[in-house]
Design a protein around this motif. Structure first.
Motif, PDB file in Angstrom:
ATOM      1  N   SER A 146       0.882  -1.178   0.107  1.00  0.00           N
ATOM      2  CA  SER A 146       0.145  -0.187  -0.028  1.00  0.00           C
ATOM      3  C   SER A 146       0.928   1.235   0.098  1.00  0.00           C
ATOM      4  O   SER A 146       2.150   1.211   0.385  1.00  0.00           O
ATOM      5  CB  SER A 146      -0.926   0.129   1.165  1.00  0.00           C
ATOM      6  OG  SER A 146      -1.776   1.084   1.139  1.00  0.00           O
ATOM      7  N   GLY A 147       0.258   2.338  -0.323  1.00  0.00           N
ATOM      8  CA  GLY A 147       1.045   3.623  -0.223  1.00  0.00           C
ATOM      9  C   GLY A 147       0.068   4.714  -0.046  1.00  0.00           C
ATOM     10  O   GLY A 147      -0.860   4.803  -0.261  1.00  0.00           O
ATOM     11  N   VAL A 148       0.638   5.815   0.717  1.00  0.00           N
ATOM     12  CA  VAL A 148       0.053   6.885   0.989  1.00  0.00           C
ATOM     13  C   VAL A 148       0.895   8.273   0.865  1.00  0.00           C
ATOM     14  O   VAL A 148       1.908   8.075   1.044  1.00  0.00           O
ATOM     15  CB  VAL A 148      -0.412   6.628   2.595  1.00  0.00           C
ATOM     16  CG1 VAL A 148       0.859   6.621   3.341  1.00  0.00           C
ATOM     17  CG2 VAL A 148      -1.163   8.083   3.041  1.00  0.00           C
ATOM     18  N   ILE A 149       0.236   8.925   0.263  1.00  0.00           N
ATOM     19  CA  ILE A 149       0.919  10.274  -0.180  1.00  0.00           C
ATOM     20  C   ILE A 149       1.411  11.061   1.436  1.00  0.00           C
ATOM     21  O   ILE A 149       0.547  11.092   2.377  1.00  0.00           O
ATOM     22  CB  ILE A 149       0.103  11.419  -0.820  1.00  0.00           C
ATOM     23  CG1 ILE A 149       0.114  10.775  -2.110  1.00  0.00           C
ATOM     24  CG2 ILE A 149       0.641  12.901  -0.761  1.00  0.00           C
ATOM     25  CD1 ILE A 149       1.176  10.824  -2.974  1.00  0.00           C
ATOM     26  N   GLU A 150       2.573  11.548   1.847  1.00  0.00           N
ATOM     27  CA  GLU A 150       2.670  12.041   2.921  1.00  0.00           C
ATOM     28  C   GLU A 150       1.938  13.015   3.368  1.00  0.00           C
ATOM     29  O   GLU A 150       1.516  14.007   2.675  1.00  0.00           O
ATOM     30  CB  GLU A 150       4.287  12.373   2.983  1.00  0.00           C
ATOM     31  CG  GLU A 150       4.900  13.088   4.311  1.00  0.00           C
ATOM     32  CD  GLU A 150       6.215  13.213   4.197  1.00  0.00           C
ATOM     33  OE1 GLU A 150       7.296  12.810   4.816  1.00  0.00           O
ATOM     34  OE2 GLU A 150       6.689  13.942   3.105  1.00  0.00           O
ATOM     35  N   GLY A 151       1.500  13.242   4.653  1.00  0.00           N
ATOM     36  CA  GLY A 151       0.476  13.986   5.218  1.00  0.00           C
ATOM     37  C   GLY A 151      -0.845  13.451   5.120  1.00  0.00           C
ATOM     38  O   GLY A 151      -1.659  14.046   5.831  1.00  0.00           O
ATOM     39  N   ASN A 152      -1.270  12.451   4.547  1.00  0.00           N
ATOM     40  CA  ASN A 152      -2.792  11.486   4.714  1.00  0.00           C
ATOM     41  C   ASN A 152      -2.511  10.835   5.678  1.00  0.00           C
ATOM     42  O   ASN A 152      -2.492   9.434   5.868  1.00  0.00           O
ATOM     43  CB  ASN A 152      -2.835  10.893   3.389  1.00  0.00           C
ATOM     44  CG  ASN A 152      -4.033  10.457   3.353  1.00  0.00           C
ATOM     45  OD1 ASN A 152      -5.001  10.337   4.048  1.00  0.00           O
ATOM     46  ND2 ASN A 152      -4.593   9.777   2.154  1.00  0.00           N
ATOM     47  N   VAL A 153      -2.784  11.460   6.909  1.00  0.00           N
ATOM     48  CA  VAL A 153      -2.544  10.890   8.215  1.00  0.00           C
ATOM     49  C   VAL A 153      -3.618   9.589   8.595  1.00  0.00           C
ATOM     50  O   VAL A 153      -3.349   8.519   9.098  1.00  0.00           O
ATOM     51  CB  VAL A 153      -2.503  11.932   9.407  1.00  0.00           C
ATOM     52  CG1 VAL A 153      -2.435  11.043  10.776  1.00  0.00           C
ATOM     53  CG2 VAL A 153      -1.554  12.593   9.478  1.00  0.00           C
ATOM     54  N   ARG A 154      -4.785   9.656   8.151  1.00  0.00           N
ATOM     55  CA  ARG A 154      -5.837   8.778   8.375  1.00  0.00           C
ATOM     56  C   ARG A 154      -5.194   7.501   7.515  1.00  0.00           C
ATOM     57  O   ARG A 154      -5.531   6.453   8.088  1.00  0.00           O
ATOM     58  CB  ARG A 154      -7.026   9.257   7.784  1.00  0.00           C
ATOM     59  CG  ARG A 154      -7.862  10.290   8.838  1.00  0.00           C
ATOM     60  CD  ARG A 154      -9.294  10.591   8.306  1.00  0.00           C
ATOM     61  NE  ARG A 154      -9.893  11.513   9.109  1.00  0.00           N
ATOM     62  CZ  ARG A 154     -11.150  11.910   8.984  1.00  0.00           C
ATOM     63  NH1 ARG A 154     -11.643  11.643   7.960  1.00  0.00           N
ATOM     64  NH2 ARG A 154     -11.719  12.692  10.046  1.00  0.00           N
ATOM     65  N   SER A 155      -5.043   7.676   6.388  1.00  0.00           N
ATOM     66  CA  SER A 155      -4.515   6.407   5.622  1.00  0.00           C
ATOM     67  C   SER A 155      -3.410   5.799   6.271  1.00  0.00           C
ATOM     68  O   SER A 155      -3.443   4.419   6.144  1.00  0.00           O
ATOM     69  CB  SER A 155      -4.518   6.712   4.120  1.00  0.00           C
ATOM     70  OG  SER A 155      -4.352   5.458   3.223  1.00  0.00           O
ATOM     71  N   GLU A 156      -2.644   6.501   6.664  1.00  0.00           N
ATOM     72  CA  GLU A 156      -1.373   6.007   7.300  1.00  0.00           C
ATOM     73  C   GLU A 156      -1.724   5.013   8.306  1.00  0.00           C
ATOM     74  O   GLU A 156      -0.983   4.019   8.710  1.00  0.00           O
ATOM     75  CB  GLU A 156      -0.233   6.980   7.477  1.00  0.00           C
ATOM     76  CG  GLU A 156       0.864   6.545   8.143  1.00  0.00           C
ATOM     77  CD  GLU A 156       1.946   7.557   8.339  1.00  0.00           C
ATOM     78  OE1 GLU A 156       2.980   7.277   8.932  1.00  0.00           O
ATOM     79  OE2 GLU A 156       1.880   8.752   7.890  1.00  0.00           O
ATOM     80  N   ARG A 157      -2.501   5.750   9.175  1.00  0.00           N
ATOM     81  CA  ARG A 157      -3.030   5.132  10.546  1.00  0.00           C
ATOM     82  C   ARG A 157      -3.700   3.797  10.176  1.00  0.00           C
ATOM     83  O   ARG A 157      -3.491   2.868  11.027  1.00  0.00           O
ATOM     84  CB  ARG A 157      -3.769   6.211  11.256  1.00  0.00           C
ATOM     85  CG  ARG A 157      -3.175   7.251  11.956  1.00  0.00           C
ATOM     86  CD  ARG A 157      -4.292   7.938  12.797  1.00  0.00           C
ATOM     87  NE  ARG A 157      -3.508   9.321  13.383  1.00  0.00           N
ATOM     88  CZ  ARG A 157      -4.331  10.380  13.623  1.00  0.00           C
ATOM     89  NH1 ARG A 157      -5.497  10.339  13.596  1.00  0.00           N
ATOM     90  NH2 ARG A 157      -3.568  11.205  14.538  1.00  0.00           N
ATOM     91  N   VAL A 158      -4.389   3.646   9.275  1.00  0.00           N
ATOM     92  CA  VAL A 158      -5.184   2.358   8.418  1.00  0.00           C
ATOM     93  C   VAL A 158      -4.005   1.417   8.612  1.00  0.00           C
ATOM     94  O   VAL A 158      -4.111   0.121   8.826  1.00  0.00           O
ATOM     95  CB  VAL A 158      -6.244   2.516   7.872  1.00  0.00           C
ATOM     96  CG1 VAL A 158      -6.387   1.435   6.968  1.00  0.00           C
ATOM     97  CG2 VAL A 158      -7.181   3.568   8.048  1.00  0.00           C
ATOM     98  N   SER A 159      -3.034   1.615   7.715  1.00  0.00           N
ATOM     99  CA  SER A 159      -2.232   0.825   7.374  1.00  0.00           C
ATOM    100  C   SER A 159      -1.286   0.282   8.559  1.00  0.00           C
ATOM    101  O   SER A 159      -0.957  -0.809   8.871  1.00  0.00           O
ATOM    102  CB  SER A 159      -0.849   1.275   6.374  1.00  0.00           C
ATOM    103  OG  SER A 159      -1.667   1.660   5.104  1.00  0.00           O
ATOM    104  N   ARG A 160      -0.706   1.169   9.597  1.00  0.00           N
ATOM    105  CA  ARG A 160      -0.207   0.801  10.593  1.00  0.00           C
ATOM    106  C   ARG A 160      -1.085   0.022  11.748  1.00  0.00           C
ATOM    107  O   ARG A 160      -0.401  -1.091  12.198  1.00  0.00           O
ATOM    108  CB  ARG A 160       0.457   2.208  11.384  1.00  0.00           C
ATOM    109  CG  ARG A 160       1.462   2.792  10.430  1.00  0.00           C
ATOM    110  CD  ARG A 160       2.306   3.799  11.407  1.00  0.00           C
ATOM    111  NE  ARG A 160       3.065   4.414  10.397  1.00  0.00           N
ATOM    112  CZ  ARG A 160       4.444   4.241   9.947  1.00  0.00           C
ATOM    113  NH1 ARG A 160       4.845   2.997  10.659  1.00  0.00           N
ATOM    114  NH2 ARG A 160       5.156   4.989   9.074  1.00  0.00           N
TER     115      ARG A 160
END
Length: 219
Positions: A146-160
């Motif tokens: 998966s990938g997320v544009i830096e600053g898209n905190v919600r999507s990053e939290r889902v991945s983690r």
């Protein structure tokens, strides 16, 4: 029936409050309406390809054409599975899963979006978890990227939260500026260790397996 010829349209992935399914034409109409209403703050751009910069009408049209196109271009060696997400009887967004040469690599990637009014209720996490169940339990995947544009905190939290680990950085030109993509990878072992305590059921999968490269298509 259409599923006799293209069984993917009968695939269903369900959790207690969500259903993920290939979109019908009515589902696509609802998904297009949601896209027209808005997916994110216009001041931000969470996508590498900025399709949400289109006008509402063109944005809606692009959703319809994109989803019809990926099913039309499907091959067992190169596929993309967009599943509309249904919550309380209404389409609220889409969860994609895609792969090339899946029979060999056993790796999938994913993308998703939710209408603005449906965000902040845990739906994004649950629909990704449902997709991962399909990948690992249903298809025998070994890895999910998966990938997320830096600053898209919600999507990053889902991945983690779901157990993905950092897997490098990419740089893309988005809206004429450099944007960093944070890349994540989830192994089968990490998926097993971080699975949500939410039951997921699959139906209609068996006849679809050859379309994912897991068996021979009918002659």
């Amino acid at each position: 029936m259409i599923t006799d010829h293209f069984p993917l349209l009968g695939l269903r992935v369900r959790t207690p409050r969500l259903e993920l399914r290939p979109p019908s034409l009515d589902d696509l109409a609802a998904l297009a309406d949601i896209a027209a209403e808005g997916v994110h703050d216009p001041a931000e751009m969470p996508f590498i390809f900025p399709w949400t910069d289109l006008s509402p009408a063109r944005r809606a049209l692009s959703v319809v054409q994109h989803n019809l196109g990926v099913y039309a271009r499907w091959t067992p060696e190169d596929w993309q599975l967009p599943l509309v997400v249904v919550h309380e009887g209404a389409v609220v967004g889409v969860q994609d899963m895609l792969a090339k040469d899946f029979a060999v690599t056993r790796r999938v990637a994913s993308g998703s979006w939710l209408g603005l009014k449906h965000q902040g209720r845990g739906i994004g996490t649950e629909m990704r978890a449902a997709m991962l169940h399909l990948a690992f339990e249903g298809l025998g995947a070994a890895e999910a990227a998966s990938g997320v544009i830096e600053g898209n905190v919600r999507s990053e939290r889902v991945s983690r939260r779901l157990g993905y680990r950092a897997d490098g950085v990419g740089v893309y030109a988005v809206r004429g500026k450099a944007a960093r993509e944070l890349r994540f990878l989830l192994t089968r072992e990490d998926w097993e260790a971080h699975r949500l305590d939410v039951p997921v059921t699959l139906s209609g999968l068996e006849p679809c397996l050859p379309f994912f490269g897991l068996g021979e298509l009918p002659e």
